[in-house]
Scaffold this motif. Sequence first.
Motif, mmCIF file in Angstrom:
data_model
loop_
_atom_site.group_PDB
_atom_site.id
_atom_site.type_symbol
_atom_site.label_atom_id
_atom_site.label_comp_id
_atom_site.label_asym_id
_atom_site.label_seq_id
_atom_site.Cartn_x
_atom_site.Cartn_y
_atom_site.Cartn_z
ATOM 1 N N HIS A 153 0.817 -1.213 0.000
ATOM 2 C CA HIS A 153 0.000 0.000 0.000
ATOM 3 C C HIS A 153 0.853 1.266 0.000
ATOM 4 O O HIS A 153 0.320 2.358 0.254
ATOM 5 C CB HIS A 153 -0.933 0.003 1.214
ATOM 6 C CG HIS A 153 -2.005 -1.048 1.153
ATOM 7 N ND1 HIS A 153 -3.117 -0.938 0.342
ATOM 8 C CD2 HIS A 153 -2.111 -2.248 1.786
ATOM 9 C CE1 HIS A 153 -3.885 -2.006 0.486
ATOM 10 N NE2 HIS A 153 -3.288 -2.827 1.358
ATOM 11 N N PHE A 154 2.160 1.141 -0.273
ATOM 12 C CA PHE A 154 3.000 2.334 -0.361
ATOM 13 C C PHE A 154 2.721 3.073 -1.670
ATOM 14 O O PHE A 154 2.495 2.448 -2.719
ATOM 15 C CB PHE A 154 4.481 1.956 -0.288
ATOM 16 C CG PHE A 154 5.059 2.020 1.100
ATOM 17 C CD1 PHE A 154 6.039 2.924 1.417
ATOM 18 C CD2 PHE A 154 4.573 1.184 2.105
ATOM 19 C CE1 PHE A 154 6.566 3.000 2.697
ATOM 20 C CE2 PHE A 154 5.086 1.244 3.382
ATOM 21 C CZ PHE A 154 6.084 2.153 3.686
ATOM 22 N N GLY A 155 2.750 4.401 -1.599
ATOM 23 C CA GLY A 155 2.540 5.227 -2.783
ATOM 24 C C GLY A 155 3.277 6.544 -2.654
ATOM 25 O O GLY A 155 3.931 6.821 -1.638
ATOM 26 N N HIS A 188 -4.981 10.549 4.903
ATOM 27 C CA HIS A 188 -5.781 10.981 6.057
ATOM 28 C C HIS A 188 -5.067 12.057 6.863
ATOM 29 O O HIS A 188 -5.489 12.339 7.990
ATOM 30 C CB HIS A 188 -6.104 9.792 6.965
ATOM 31 C CG HIS A 188 -6.777 8.670 6.245
ATOM 32 N ND1 HIS A 188 -8.038 8.774 5.709
ATOM 33 C CD2 HIS A 188 -6.365 7.404 5.951
ATOM 34 C CE1 HIS A 188 -8.397 7.628 5.128
ATOM 35 N NE2 HIS A 188 -7.381 6.773 5.260
ATOM 36 N N SER A 189 -3.994 12.619 6.312
ATOM 37 C CA SER A 189 -3.298 13.666 7.057
ATOM 38 C C SER A 189 -3.902 15.026 6.750
ATOM 39 O O SER A 189 -4.614 15.219 5.788
ATOM 40 C CB SER A 189 -1.814 13.657 6.663
ATOM 41 O OG SER A 189 -1.674 13.879 5.278
ATOM 42 N N ARG A 214 8.850 3.944 7.772
ATOM 43 C CA ARG A 214 7.592 4.625 7.421
ATOM 44 C C ARG A 214 7.710 5.394 6.115
ATOM 45 O O ARG A 214 6.725 5.528 5.385
ATOM 46 C CB ARG A 214 7.183 5.588 8.538
ATOM 47 C CG ARG A 214 6.865 4.912 9.864
ATOM 48 C CD ARG A 214 6.475 5.947 10.898
ATOM 49 N NE ARG A 214 5.248 6.649 10.533
ATOM 50 C CZ ARG A 214 4.866 7.796 11.081
ATOM 51 N NH1 ARG A 214 5.649 8.393 11.984
ATOM 52 N NH2 ARG A 214 3.730 8.369 10.715
ATOM 53 N N TYR A 215 8.884 5.914 5.817
ATOM 54 C CA TYR A 215 9.066 6.726 4.616
ATOM 55 C C TYR A 215 10.206 6.175 3.761
ATOM 56 O O TYR A 215 11.195 5.626 4.273
ATOM 57 C CB TYR A 215 9.390 8.182 4.974
ATOM 58 C CG TYR A 215 8.249 8.929 5.624
ATOM 59 C CD1 TYR A 215 7.194 9.409 4.858
ATOM 60 C CD2 TYR A 215 8.233 9.152 7.005
ATOM 61 C CE1 TYR A 215 6.144 10.107 5.452
ATOM 62 C CE2 TYR A 215 7.193 9.833 7.609
ATOM 63 C CZ TYR A 215 6.146 10.305 6.829
ATOM 64 O OH TYR A 215 5.104 10.985 7.419
ATOM 65 N N GLU A 228 -0.238 4.635 2.276
ATOM 66 C CA GLU A 228 -1.302 5.559 1.841
ATOM 67 C C GLU A 228 -2.056 6.141 3.029
ATOM 68 O O GLU A 228 -2.582 7.275 2.948
ATOM 69 C CB GLU A 228 -2.274 4.833 0.909
ATOM 70 C CG GLU A 228 -2.892 3.589 1.500
ATOM 71 C CD GLU A 228 -3.664 2.782 0.486
ATOM 72 O OE1 GLU A 228 -4.520 1.983 0.908
ATOM 73 O OE2 GLU A 228 -3.429 2.938 -0.722
ATOM 74 N N ASP A 229 -2.117 5.443 4.153
ATOM 75 C CA ASP A 229 -2.809 6.002 5.315
ATOM 76 C C ASP A 229 -2.128 7.242 5.873
ATOM 77 O O ASP A 229 -2.773 8.107 6.472
ATOM 78 C CB ASP A 229 -2.910 4.950 6.430
ATOM 79 C CG ASP A 229 -3.839 3.806 6.071
ATOM 80 O OD1 ASP A 229 -4.654 3.991 5.132
ATOM 81 O OD2 ASP A 229 -3.756 2.733 6.700
#
Length: 503
Positions: free
Chosen positions: A195-197, A502-503, A480-481, A497-498
């Motif tokens: 789910h990384f983007g 959602h930020s 995380r990054y 993507e979360d």
Amino acid sequence: FMMAADGGSGVPVIGPAAPTSQEDPPVRSENVFIGDAEVVPLSEESLEARQRHEAILKQLEKEKLQRSLFVPTNDNAVRQRLRELTQPVCLFGEGPGERRDRLKSVMAQLAVEHGLPEPKINDEAMEDATAQTELFYTEGREALRKARRWIADYSLVRGRDRIKAGKVRRAELMDPEKMIEAHDEDDRVREELSHFGVCSSQIGDDRPISSCAFSPNGSMVATASWTGRARLWGVPTCENVGELRGHTSRVTGVTFHPQSCLSLDQGAANIATSSADNTAKLWALNNVFPLTTLVGHAARLSSLAFHPSGRFLGTTSYDLTWRLWDVETQRELLAQEGHSRPVYGISFQIDGSIVATSDLAGIARVWDLRTGKSILALEGHIKAILGVDFSPNGYILATGSEDNTVRIWDLRKRRAVYTIPAHSNLVSHIRFQPGAGTFLLTCSHDDTAKLWSTADWTLAKTLAGHEGKVMRGDVTEDGRYLATASYDRTWKLWAHEDLFLHS
């Protein structure tokens, strides 16, 4: 054989040709003698076939001679020999290895064309060749001896703690429930990676972005460019927060001190960069100009890395050496030879006891920093190795090559344990997640980066979005990054993507 009359009967029979008298004129090779005085020339097709055959034989003879030729390995001696043969001393873009191959080809061609005897290695040359393969030592400075002793004390403690933690982990996995939990954790990691983007994309400079690196706490990204500048960016805002100017040619690598943005003062050497101007520079976070310039390499630098302690810096170069520098004194401690082609990648093991370097001949070497010895040569790639990185577990090493593959090496077994057919073009850089080492990031000139699970080396995610070659990449400590630097003049920040939806 020839046609002859048998006893005057007029019946032709086939038999061996009668010996000719001394008065018989010689027959040229392009003619066929079929009678007492009759000569029939070969057809044009036959002559062309014979010429092609002779050309093939000459080429085979040239290749045979070329393999057996002994030519000097010293580049100055190669240049001198080319000059003696009235050949160009250097061609555009030609390196020492290519120049040596050209000398071999020229000498073999001359031997074939002029009928020179097959070259042989004389006793003196054989002694020289043997001497080059023998182990030899060079006297080091007192500063190097102290550094080796310090590294030994530093690495033994870390190595002991790492091995102890590994034994505890393996003991836990003997419990079936713990083993199931570990498999579930691997599945969870693969699911998260899928789910990384792209979180953000920034134009980093006016020319290609050659490298990028996260600060140890993940709050900042440094990018390096072919303009000769490096820039600092905030994470996750991706706002430009600083610039480093001082190199006179393209910057080839950038890295943070292990304690930068943590316990290290902003005015100390927080960042290091390497450049095609043959130098490396150390930078503070609060100054646009360098603190010091490390001069010593005789050719452009390829990459660099800090020792886990932060006290030392390693650099690789096209001058066939890698060097170790004392960051506190800004002095060179070691100029290590051993590679036959330009040295490209470098990575320190987490304990700090060994370092791995790779070269454009497709060889990676593991060096013991405590003794200075090359303890392992990793051979298997068929083209240049551009990326090398140690796993946080301390015994797994990954190498990325121009042959489009990534090889996984187990130093305990001293061999490759897995080969990943990673990309459709060369692998330009590789990077393990620094913390847990649960995944591996690979970058390629096929315009993509990929994430691989280290549990079974399966592909978890392809990061597509760049419009040019992906030059380098990096991962934050917590995973995380991700950051990638590209030939398209942009760098991109990637996250789950979360984190950005959602930020």
